[in-house]
Design an enzyme around this catalytic site. Structure first.
Site, PDB file in Angstrom:
ATOM      1  N   GLU A  20       1.329  -0.998  30.099  1.00 57.62           N
ATOM      2  CA  GLU A  20       1.073   0.427  29.852  1.00 57.62           C
ATOM      3  C   GLU A  20      -0.106   0.652  28.911  1.00 57.62           C
ATOM      4  O   GLU A  20      -0.201   1.689  28.272  1.00 57.62           O
ATOM      5  CB  GLU A  20       2.322   1.108  29.270  1.00 57.62           C
ATOM      6  CG  GLU A  20       3.518   1.107  30.169  1.00 57.62           C
ATOM      7  CD  GLU A  20       3.373   1.983  31.417  1.00 57.62           C
ATOM      8  OE1 GLU A  20       2.266   2.489  31.677  1.00 57.62           O
ATOM      9  OE2 GLU A  20       4.379   2.124  32.109  1.00 57.62           O
ATOM     10  N   HIS A  56      11.511   7.433  34.241  1.00 51.63           N
ATOM     11  CA  HIS A  56      10.914   6.335  33.485  1.00 51.63           C
ATOM     12  C   HIS A  56      11.415   6.277  32.030  1.00 51.63           C
ATOM     13  O   HIS A  56      12.131   5.351  31.664  1.00 51.63           O
ATOM     14  CB  HIS A  56       9.387   6.473  33.548  1.00 51.63           C
ATOM     15  CG  HIS A  56       8.635   5.299  33.039  1.00 51.63           C
ATOM     16  ND1 HIS A  56       7.364   4.984  33.455  1.00 51.63           N
ATOM     17  CD2 HIS A  56       8.956   4.370  32.111  1.00 51.63           C
ATOM     18  CE1 HIS A  56       6.955   3.890  32.829  1.00 51.63           C
ATOM     19  NE2 HIS A  56       7.903   3.501  32.011  1.00 51.63           N
ATOM     20  N   HIS A  93      12.533   3.416  26.757  1.00 50.83           N
ATOM     21  CA  HIS A  93      13.413   3.860  27.840  1.00 50.83           C
ATOM     22  C   HIS A  93      14.760   4.244  27.235  1.00 50.83           C
ATOM     23  O   HIS A  93      15.791   3.690  27.611  1.00 50.83           O
ATOM     24  CB  HIS A  93      13.595   2.736  28.865  1.00 50.83           C
ATOM     25  CG  HIS A  93      12.339   2.316  29.566  1.00 50.83           C
ATOM     26  ND1 HIS A  93      12.301   1.360  30.550  1.00 50.83           N
ATOM     27  CD2 HIS A  93      11.054   2.749  29.426  1.00 50.83           C
ATOM     28  CE1 HIS A  93      11.054   1.204  30.993  1.00 50.83           C
ATOM     29  NE2 HIS A  93      10.282   2.032  30.303  1.00 50.83           N
TER      30      HIS A  93
HETATM   31  P1  13P Z   1       5.394  -4.054  29.197  1.00 52.67           P
HETATM   32  O1  13P Z   1       6.352  -5.195  28.907  1.00 52.67           O
HETATM   33  O2  13P Z   1       4.253  -4.490  30.080  1.00 52.67           O
HETATM   34  O3  13P Z   1       4.943  -3.377  27.932  1.00 52.67           O
HETATM   35  O4  13P Z   1       6.152  -2.972  30.093  1.00 52.67           O
HETATM   36  C1  13P Z   1       7.353  -2.353  29.703  1.00 52.67           C
HETATM   37  C2  13P Z   1       7.462  -0.948  30.200  1.00 52.67           C
HETATM   38  O5  13P Z   1       8.282  -0.227  29.712  1.00 52.67           O
HETATM   39  C3  13P Z   1       6.569  -0.461  31.263  1.00 52.67           C
HETATM   40  O6  13P Z   1       6.662   0.944  31.360  1.00 52.67           O
END
Ligand code: 13P
Length: 235
Positions: free
Chosen positions: A88, A170, A109
Site C-alpha cells: 500500500e 477493506h 483492518h
Molecule cells: P502489506 O503487508 O503489503 O503492507 O499489506 C497489508 C494490507 O493491509 C494491504 O492492504
C-alpha cells in the site's frame, strides 16, 4: 538518504506498528504504517509479522516509490533494507504528498470499521466524537484492489479536509501529525464504528446536525482535544 538517518523514527514506527495489533485494531500482517521523512516516507515492509519487525526492516522511499537509501534496487551495505515496501505504499505516498500538514498514516483492518466498510457505509454524526476525525461524517471510499493507484486516489479524495476514512470491503485509514496521534485516531474510529453498529441494533440512531458538529470540531480544535499526550501541561 541512509537508513540510519532516522533511528528514533524507526524505533517509534516499529513500536506503533506492534501496538496496532496489541491494541486489537489489526490482526496478522494486515495493515501498514508510515511516517514522513525529508523527500519521502518511511514505511513498514510488506507481509512481515509485526513481532518480527525490526527498525532496519522499514523501507525509505520517495513519493514515486523509489528506494531512497538504495536507488538502484541493489543492496549496498548494511544501511539498505532488503525488504520491499508495503503493497500500500501508493496509499501512504499519495496521502503524504497531498497533505503537507500530515506526518503519519496508519492503515488497518479493524473489525467494526471494516464491517461497516463492507456495506460501504460511512460513520455519520451519531456521536460527537466523530468530530475527532475533523469532520461530521467519516466517509467510506469506494472499493478498488489493494495496492492500486485507484485505491490511493479514492482514499485521498475521501480524506479531503478530514483525518480518517473507511475503505470499502477493506478497512480504515487514520492520519496524524505524529504516529501516536494516528494510532489514537484509528482506535477512536474503531470504537465509534463499534458503538454505531450497537446503536443500529435499535434502528438508525438520530444524528447531530451540521451546526452542532461544526461547534464540536471548533471546540476540540481550540482545546487541542485528545492531544494532551503530545502537549504536556495542556488539555
Ligand atoms: P502489506 O503487508 O503489503 O503492507 O499489506 C497489508 C494490507 O493491509 C494491504 O492492504
Amino acid at each position: 538518504m541512509p537508513a540510519d538517518a532516522q533511528p528514533e523514527l524507526r524505533q517509534q514506527l516499529v513500536a506503533v506498528a506492534r501496538r496496532m495489533n496489541s491494541s486489537g485494531i489489526n490482526q496478522g500482517t494486515s495493515g501498514n504504517l508510515s511516517a514522513r521523512i525529508p523527500g519521502g516516507l518511511l514505511i513498514t515492509p510488506t507481509s512481515l509479522p509485526y513481532e518480527q519487525m525490526e527498525p532496519e526492516d522499514l523501507v525509505a522511499i520517495d513519493f514515486g516509490g523509489n528506494p531512497m537509501d538504495n536507488p538502484t534496487g541493489h543492496p549496498k551495505g548494511h544501511h539498505s533494507s532488503p525488504r520491499r515496501p508495503s503493497s500500500e505504499w501508493q496509499l501512504h505516498a499519495e496521502i503524504l504528498r497531498s497533505r503537507p500538514e500530515i506526518e503519519a498514516v496508519l492503515h488497518c483492518h479493524s473489525i467494526h470499521a471494516t464491517a461497516l466498510a463492507c456495506h460501504g457505509r460511512p460513520i455519520p454524526s451519531f456521536h460527537y466524537m466523530v468530530a475527532m476525525a475533523g469532520t461530521a461524517t467519516i466517509p467510506c471510499a469506494p472499493y478498488s484492489t489493494f495496492g492500486t493507484k485507484a485505491l490511493s486516489l479514492d482514499a485521498v479524495r475521501a480524506l479531503e479536509g478530514k483525518l480518517a476514512c473507511l475503505l470499502a470491503q477493506h478497512g480504515q485509514v487514520a492520519l496524524g501529525r505524529n504516529l501516536d496521534q494516528a494510532l489514537r485516531l484509528a482506535i477512536e474510529v474503531e470504537t465509534l464504528a463499534h458503538m454505531y453498529l450497537q446503536a443500529l441494533t435499535l434502528g438508525e440512531p438520530p444524528l447531530l446536525d451540521a451546526a452542532e458538529m461544526e461547534r464540536v470540531i471548533a471546540l476540540m480544535g481550540s482545546m487541542h482535544y485528545g492531544q494532551a499526550a503530545d502537549r504536556p501541561g495542556q488539555s
